[in-house]
Design a protein around this motif. Structure first.
Motif, mmCIF file in Angstrom:
data_model
loop_
_atom_site.group_PDB
_atom_site.id
_atom_site.type_symbol
_atom_site.label_atom_id
_atom_site.label_comp_id
_atom_site.label_asym_id
_atom_site.label_seq_id
_atom_site.Cartn_x
_atom_site.Cartn_y
_atom_site.Cartn_z
ATOM 1 N N THR A 335 20.700 -29.775 -44.985
ATOM 2 C CA THR A 335 20.478 -28.334 -45.084
ATOM 3 C C THR A 335 19.305 -27.947 -44.196
ATOM 4 N N VAL A 336 19.522 -26.893 -43.395
ATOM 5 C CA VAL A 336 18.492 -26.422 -42.468
ATOM 6 C C VAL A 336 18.247 -24.940 -42.721
ATOM 7 N N LEU A 337 16.989 -24.542 -42.730
ATOM 8 C CA LEU A 337 16.620 -23.129 -42.869
ATOM 9 C C LEU A 337 16.094 -22.646 -41.523
ATOM 10 N N LEU A 338 16.795 -21.692 -40.942
ATOM 11 C CA LEU A 338 16.464 -21.212 -39.609
ATOM 12 C C LEU A 338 15.585 -19.970 -39.670
ATOM 13 N N SER A 339 14.556 -19.956 -38.863
ATOM 14 C CA SER A 339 13.707 -18.780 -38.686
ATOM 15 C C SER A 339 13.469 -18.582 -37.193
ATOM 16 N N GLY A 340 13.313 -17.316 -36.790
ATOM 17 C CA GLY A 340 13.086 -17.034 -35.378
ATOM 18 C C GLY A 340 14.248 -16.277 -34.770
ATOM 19 N N LYS A 341 14.325 -16.292 -33.444
ATOM 20 C CA LYS A 341 15.305 -15.476 -32.716
ATOM 21 C C LYS A 341 16.588 -16.260 -32.452
ATOM 22 N N GLY A 382 21.252 2.839 -44.340
ATOM 23 C CA GLY A 382 19.927 2.980 -44.940
ATOM 24 C C GLY A 382 18.875 2.208 -44.173
ATOM 25 N N GLU A 383 18.145 1.362 -44.871
ATOM 26 C CA GLU A 383 17.054 0.598 -44.282
ATOM 27 C C GLU A 383 17.500 -0.768 -43.754
ATOM 28 N N GLU A 384 18.788 -1.055 -43.827
ATOM 29 C CA GLU A 384 19.284 -2.345 -43.324
ATOM 30 C C GLU A 384 19.072 -2.445 -41.809
ATOM 31 N N VAL A 385 18.745 -3.631 -41.339
ATOM 32 C CA VAL A 385 18.680 -3.852 -39.900
ATOM 33 C C VAL A 385 20.052 -4.227 -39.362
ATOM 34 N N VAL A 386 20.902 -4.763 -40.237
ATOM 35 C CA VAL A 386 22.269 -5.129 -39.889
ATOM 36 C C VAL A 386 23.059 -5.165 -41.192
ATOM 37 N N GLY A 387 24.358 -4.911 -41.087
ATOM 38 C CA GLY A 387 25.201 -5.015 -42.267
ATOM 39 C C GLY A 387 25.585 -6.460 -42.533
ATOM 40 N N PRO A 388 26.439 -6.714 -43.532
ATOM 41 C CA PRO A 388 26.895 -8.073 -43.818
ATOM 42 C C PRO A 388 27.301 -8.806 -42.545
ATOM 43 N N ILE A 449 18.373 -11.790 -42.197
ATOM 44 C CA ILE A 449 18.191 -11.198 -40.874
ATOM 45 C C ILE A 449 17.187 -10.051 -40.981
ATOM 46 N N LYS A 450 16.057 -10.203 -40.342
ATOM 47 C CA LYS A 450 14.968 -9.229 -40.465
ATOM 48 C C LYS A 450 14.944 -8.200 -39.337
ATOM 49 N N LYS A 451 15.482 -8.554 -38.173
ATOM 50 C CA LYS A 451 15.562 -7.622 -37.053
ATOM 51 C C LYS A 451 16.869 -7.885 -36.310
ATOM 52 N N ALA A 452 17.403 -6.847 -35.678
ATOM 53 C CA ALA A 452 18.634 -6.997 -34.902
ATOM 54 C C ALA A 452 18.647 -5.970 -33.781
ATOM 55 N N ARG A 453 19.038 -6.422 -32.594
ATOM 56 C CA ARG A 453 19.193 -5.493 -31.474
ATOM 57 C C ARG A 453 20.289 -6.009 -30.547
ATOM 58 N N VAL A 454 21.014 -5.094 -29.933
ATOM 59 C CA VAL A 454 22.051 -5.461 -28.972
ATOM 60 C C VAL A 454 21.382 -5.805 -27.649
ATOM 61 N N GLU A 467 20.658 -9.980 -30.642
ATOM 62 C CA GLU A 467 19.587 -10.925 -30.927
ATOM 63 C C GLU A 467 19.119 -10.633 -32.350
ATOM 64 N N PHE A 468 19.291 -11.615 -33.223
ATOM 65 C CA PHE A 468 18.821 -11.508 -34.598
ATOM 66 C C PHE A 468 17.485 -12.224 -34.722
ATOM 67 N N GLU A 469 16.600 -11.665 -35.520
ATOM 68 C CA GLU A 469 15.408 -12.394 -35.929
ATOM 69 C C GLU A 469 15.600 -12.743 -37.396
ATOM 70 N N VAL A 470 15.706 -14.040 -37.672
ATOM 71 C CA VAL A 470 16.071 -14.486 -39.013
ATOM 72 C C VAL A 470 14.895 -15.186 -39.692
ATOM 73 N N GLU A 471 14.985 -15.231 -41.008
ATOM 74 C CA GLU A 471 13.968 -15.911 -41.806
ATOM 75 C C GLU A 471 14.652 -16.718 -42.899
ATOM 76 N N ASP A 472 14.530 -18.024 -42.812
ATOM 77 C CA ASP A 472 15.118 -18.947 -43.791
ATOM 78 C C ASP A 472 16.614 -18.703 -43.975
ATOM 79 N N MET A 473 17.341 -18.636 -42.872
ATOM 80 C CA MET A 473 18.799 -18.519 -42.912
ATOM 81 C C MET A 473 19.385 -19.896 -43.223
ATOM 82 N N PRO A 474 20.125 -20.024 -44.349
ATOM 83 C CA PRO A 474 20.601 -21.352 -44.757
ATOM 84 C C PRO A 474 21.870 -21.777 -44.020
ATOM 85 N N VAL A 475 21.848 -22.971 -43.453
ATOM 86 C CA VAL A 475 23.001 -23.545 -42.769
ATOM 87 C C VAL A 475 23.069 -25.041 -43.075
ATOM 88 N N THR A 476 24.215 -25.624 -42.778
ATOM 89 C CA THR A 476 24.421 -27.059 -42.964
ATOM 90 C C THR A 476 24.743 -27.688 -41.624
#
Length: 507
Positions: A335-341, A382-388, A449-454, A467-476
């Motif tokens: 299990t890996v937690l991804l943070s960053g761009k 609303g205040e979402e940076v990106v939807g699902p 996902i904390k930030k998102a821009r095309v 480009e997503f800026e993520v914080e502790d995105m869980p992946v395997t």
């Protein structure tokens, strides 16, 4: 004689599509919880926990369960005694208008995934129309509607065969299912249509997926006819394959098996298999002239108290600093937690990248030493940076993998389900990694996902490069840099374990 108002029908279609975008059927949730309680595989149990957690979050937030909000399929049974208040629109047009309103609802916009001119330009229609409508005239003076939003990942795994009359349907299903891979996001349901003609068997299979989950009731009372015997045989034999949740290996691959059949030609045995994914979405309602459908929301206490929790052994990674040397340490199943761009891109973006590289053109973004996420997100509200923003099926990008690793310079990919042999070999050759996010957990993933821009190909809409800026995105880690493949080893291990357990129980 009932008089049905067009406005009631259209409103009911729109309301039901919004409803199923964020509410799983409760019978499905209960079946998934039972699967969670039974599951022995840690990887599969973790995946089911993410799906259940995501489901509860979507119900609370009224946001889509999955970023792929589906192609609308609608079965409409119109009573022979029904009259409409107006006749300027066909049933197809009314369903399309309800679909248009549902998918462009500003409070919960749903992703438009339908493309016109499918053999040519494949241009997005922008509002998810047209829907696929099956219309029947039946006795009575009411209208019955069964409506579903079917994700592309599971729909693409549909299979049809013209079997010989003496061939075993169960044998064909058990032989076919492992070839589907995990892109249909198990555990889910299998819809099987038998008989009629080739095209009718497919409609029967799709309609069967509208039925409630009741396999455990069938197990308790026992089968009473050949069709119920076949359901149980397929259910038991498929789960014995060990494919498990998300194809990672486990004891539950299907939650139920549904069969609908019709008489057929003596020389024929048409059979269609259509799987339904972990984002099972359908609603049923009846109109009798008294007003639009009344869809009663489930209670949040109906959801099991299952939460997705990470262990202390999860590897935390800063994507802005990670190197190709670092990823050599990552091991299959970890299990890996991804943070960053993190960059994104899927089918249309990869096709355009290939054309630009072939023409010697400069790409809109530098992919060197970056990770790419196969996703087409829902628009934010609303205040979402990106939807699902859950993963799409990775095998569709297999033919671009060598290009992206060798020419574009990426070092890792994130997506859903397995990779094909050539992609796995390319990953091994380039000492890259493939990470798997859980299909059916799109709202949960979006929270990371904390930030998102095309940053490229804005004209492609949901298929643009973000480009997503993520914080502790869980992946395997599904394929590590040595080519070890979780989607091969996991099911193989659990198929043996299940057989051993069955042998002990039999003894």
């Amino acid at each position: 004689m009932a008089i049905i108002r067009q406005s009631d029908f259209i409103d009911s279609i729109a309301d039901s599509l919004q409803y199923i975008s964020y509410y799983h059927p409760i019978d499905f949730i209960q079946a998934l919880d039972e699967a969670y309680q039974r599951e022995k595989s840690e990887a599969a149990k973790n995946a089911i926990a993410q799906v259940l957690t995501n489901s509860r979050m979507s119900a609370q937030g009224h946001r889509p369960i999955c970023q792929d909000t589906g192609i609308v399929t609608c079965f409409v049974k119109v009573g022979m005694g029904v009259q409409w208040d107006k006749t300027d629109l066909t049933v197809q047009q009314m369903v399309d208008e309800g679909t248009r309103r549902a998918y462009t609802n500003p409070e919960n916009p749903l992703r438009a995934s339908i493309v016109a001119d499918p053999a040519g330009t494949r241009k997005n229609t922008g509002d998810n129309t047209p829907a696929v409508v099956h219309l029947d005239m039946v006795p009575g003076d009411k209208i019955e509607v069964m409506i579903a939003a079917k994700g592309g990942g599971s729909e693409n795994k549909s299979k049809m065969a013209m079997l010989n009359p003496s061939d075993s349907i169960a044998d064909w299903v058990v032989e076919t299912l492992p070839k589907l891979g995990a892109g249909w996001c198990p555990p889910g349901m299998l819809g099987i249509g038998v008989g009629g003609t080739a095209e009718k068997s497919a409609v029967l299979a799709k309609e069967s997926l509208m039925d409630p989950v009741d396999i455990h009731e069938l197990i308790e009372r026992g089968p009473q006819n050949a069709e119920e015997e076949l359901r149980l045989e397929i259910f038991n034999r498929v789960n014995a394959l060990g494919i498990g949740a998300q194809g990672l290996g486990g004891v539950t691959t299907v939650l139920d098996v549904k069969i609908k059949s019709l008489p057929t030609h003596a020389a024929s045995k048409p059979v269609t298999l259509i799987p339904n994914c972990a984002a099972t979405r359908h609603a049923h309602f009846t109109l009798d002239g008294s007003g639009p459908a009344d869809l009663t929301p489930p209670k949040l206490e109906d959801w099991p108290q299952v939460t997705f929790e990470l262990g202390d052994d999860a590897r935390r990674v800063n994507l802005d600093e990670v190197t190709k040397e670092d990823i050599q340490e990552w091991k299959m199943g970890e299990t890996v937690l991804l943070s960053g761009k993190l960059l994104t891109g899927r089918d249309a973006a990869h096709k355009r990248i290939k054309e630009m590289l072939a023409n010697g053109e400069e790409l809109p973004v530098d992919f060197n030493n970056r990770f790419i996420y196969y996703v087409g997100p829902v628009d934010p509200v609303g205040e979402e940076v990106v939807g699902p923003a859950g993963p799409t099926t990775s095998t569709r990008m297999d033919k671009f993998t060598d290009m992206m690793l060798e020419e574009a310079g990426i070092i890792g990919m994130i997506g859903k389900a397995e990779r094909g042999p050539e992609a796995v070999e390319s990953i091994r050759k380039h000492k890259a990694v493939y990470l798997m996010a859980v299909g059916g957990a799109a709202y949960l993933v979006a929270k990371a996902i904390k930030k998102a821009r095309v940053v490229g190909f804005e004209d492609l809409g949901m298929e643009a490069i973000y480009e997503f800026e993520v914080e502790d995105m869980p992946v395997t880690v599904a394929v590590d840099s040595d080519g070890h493949n979780a989607h091969e080893q996991g099911p193989a291990i659990w198929k043996v374990k299940i057989a051993e357990l069955d042998e002990k129980l039999g003894a």
